[in-house]
Design a protein around this motif. Structure first.
Motif, mmCIF file in Angstrom:
data_model
loop_
_atom_site.group_PDB
_atom_site.id
_atom_site.type_symbol
_atom_site.label_atom_id
_atom_site.label_comp_id
_atom_site.label_asym_id
_atom_site.label_seq_id
_atom_site.Cartn_x
_atom_site.Cartn_y
_atom_site.Cartn_z
ATOM 1 N N VAL A 91 36.680 44.586 31.256
ATOM 2 C CA VAL A 91 36.928 43.148 31.380
ATOM 3 C C VAL A 91 38.426 42.858 31.337
ATOM 4 O O VAL A 91 38.952 42.086 32.147
ATOM 5 N N LEU A 92 39.127 43.480 30.402
ATOM 6 C CA LEU A 92 40.561 43.235 30.240
ATOM 7 C C LEU A 92 41.373 43.783 31.411
ATOM 8 O O LEU A 92 42.305 43.132 31.894
ATOM 9 N N LEU A 93 41.023 44.973 31.874
ATOM 10 C CA LEU A 93 41.753 45.564 33.000
ATOM 11 C C LEU A 93 41.532 44.756 34.277
ATOM 12 O O LEU A 93 42.463 44.553 35.065
ATOM 13 N N GLU A 94 40.307 44.269 34.470
ATOM 14 C CA GLU A 94 40.030 43.424 35.637
ATOM 15 C C GLU A 94 40.815 42.118 35.572
ATOM 16 O O GLU A 94 41.143 41.529 36.603
ATOM 17 N N ALA A 95 41.125 41.689 34.344
ATOM 18 C CA ALA A 95 41.892 40.452 34.161
ATOM 19 C C ALA A 95 43.394 40.692 34.237
ATOM 20 O O ALA A 95 44.183 39.760 34.108
ATOM 21 N N GLY A 96 43.788 41.963 34.435
ATOM 22 C CA GLY A 96 45.201 42.271 34.618
ATOM 23 C C GLY A 96 45.949 42.715 33.383
ATOM 24 O O GLY A 96 47.189 42.671 33.351
ATOM 25 N N ALA A 97 45.245 43.169 32.352
ATOM 26 C CA ALA A 97 45.923 43.637 31.139
ATOM 27 C C ALA A 97 46.840 44.815 31.460
ATOM 28 O O ALA A 97 46.498 45.691 32.254
#
Length: 212
Positions: free
Chosen positions: A189-195
């Motif tokens: 979820v975080l990586l998809e959000a650009g973390a």
């Protein structure tokens, strides 16, 4: 103290005291909507004034923002216990959504930590500030990431929570906390959000290093 309505019926005044805060907190924790409504609608003493000389008659009803000895308000307890009906009553009557307890935690942080997605959604819709941090630097997002609540993290990110700005006092981001705990769904979820996976903690560790 007893009083009488114009109808002649007795009623009970309540003063804005610690006892009132505890009474409201207990009702919120137990999920008793009728008890919460009764407390909030109970008239306060007409002769009582606050430090600014304001009478409760100017602001009728119990003080829904009073906290217990640990600073927990009724809204915070309803949020941490997952009581949406109680929360909606308190929000509708003007409870402050961004008050902090003695640990610096808001209702949104408590709901996020416990994984109460419906509560988080209601608080965000009511305008709760998702960028606030606790005394140890935890935001709603970092708490959700650390505890492994993917749905809550997704709600916060959809509402605009910053993936990397929020760091706890040791410099850990939400991605680092999720990585250290092995929460793969949160990582996605975080990586998809650009973390940013290349950020480091105060000790120089990246999210990947913390996963090892």
């Amino acid at each position: 103290m007893a009083c009488q309505h114009d109808s002649g019926k007795d009623c009970t005044y309540i003063e804005a005291t610690q006892m009132q805060a505890q009474e409201l907190a207990r009702a919120a924790t137990n999920g008793s909507t009728s008890e919460v409504e009764a407390i909030l609608q109970r008239p306060q003493h007409p002769d009582m004034v606050d430090t600014q000389g304001t009478s409760p008659l100017m602001e009728a009803g119990a003080d829904k923002n009073l906290g217990d000895n640990d600073g927990y308000t009724g809204l915070m307890l309803a949020s941490s216990q997952g009581q949406p009906a109680i929360l909606e009553i308190l929000v509708a009557t003007g409870a402050d959504k961004n008050l902090r307890n003695n640990h610096g935690c808001t209702a949104l942080m408590l709901a996020s930590q416990e994984g109460h997605a419906e509560i988080v959604r209601l608080l965000l819709e009511a305008g709760a500030d998702k960028s606030l941090a606790s005394n140890h630097g935890y935001t709603a997002l970092t708490l959700a990431a650390h505890a492994g609540h993917a749905e809550v993290a997704r709600l916060l990110l959809t509402d605009g929570a910053d993936t990397d700005m929020a760091r706890i006092n040791s410099g850990h981001t939400a991605l680092m906390l999720a990585s250290a705990q092995g929460h793969l769904d949160i990582l996605q979820v975080l990586l998809e959000a650009g973390a940013d996976k290349n950020l480091t903690t105060d000790d120089g560790c990246t999210a990947l290093m913390l996963a090892c």
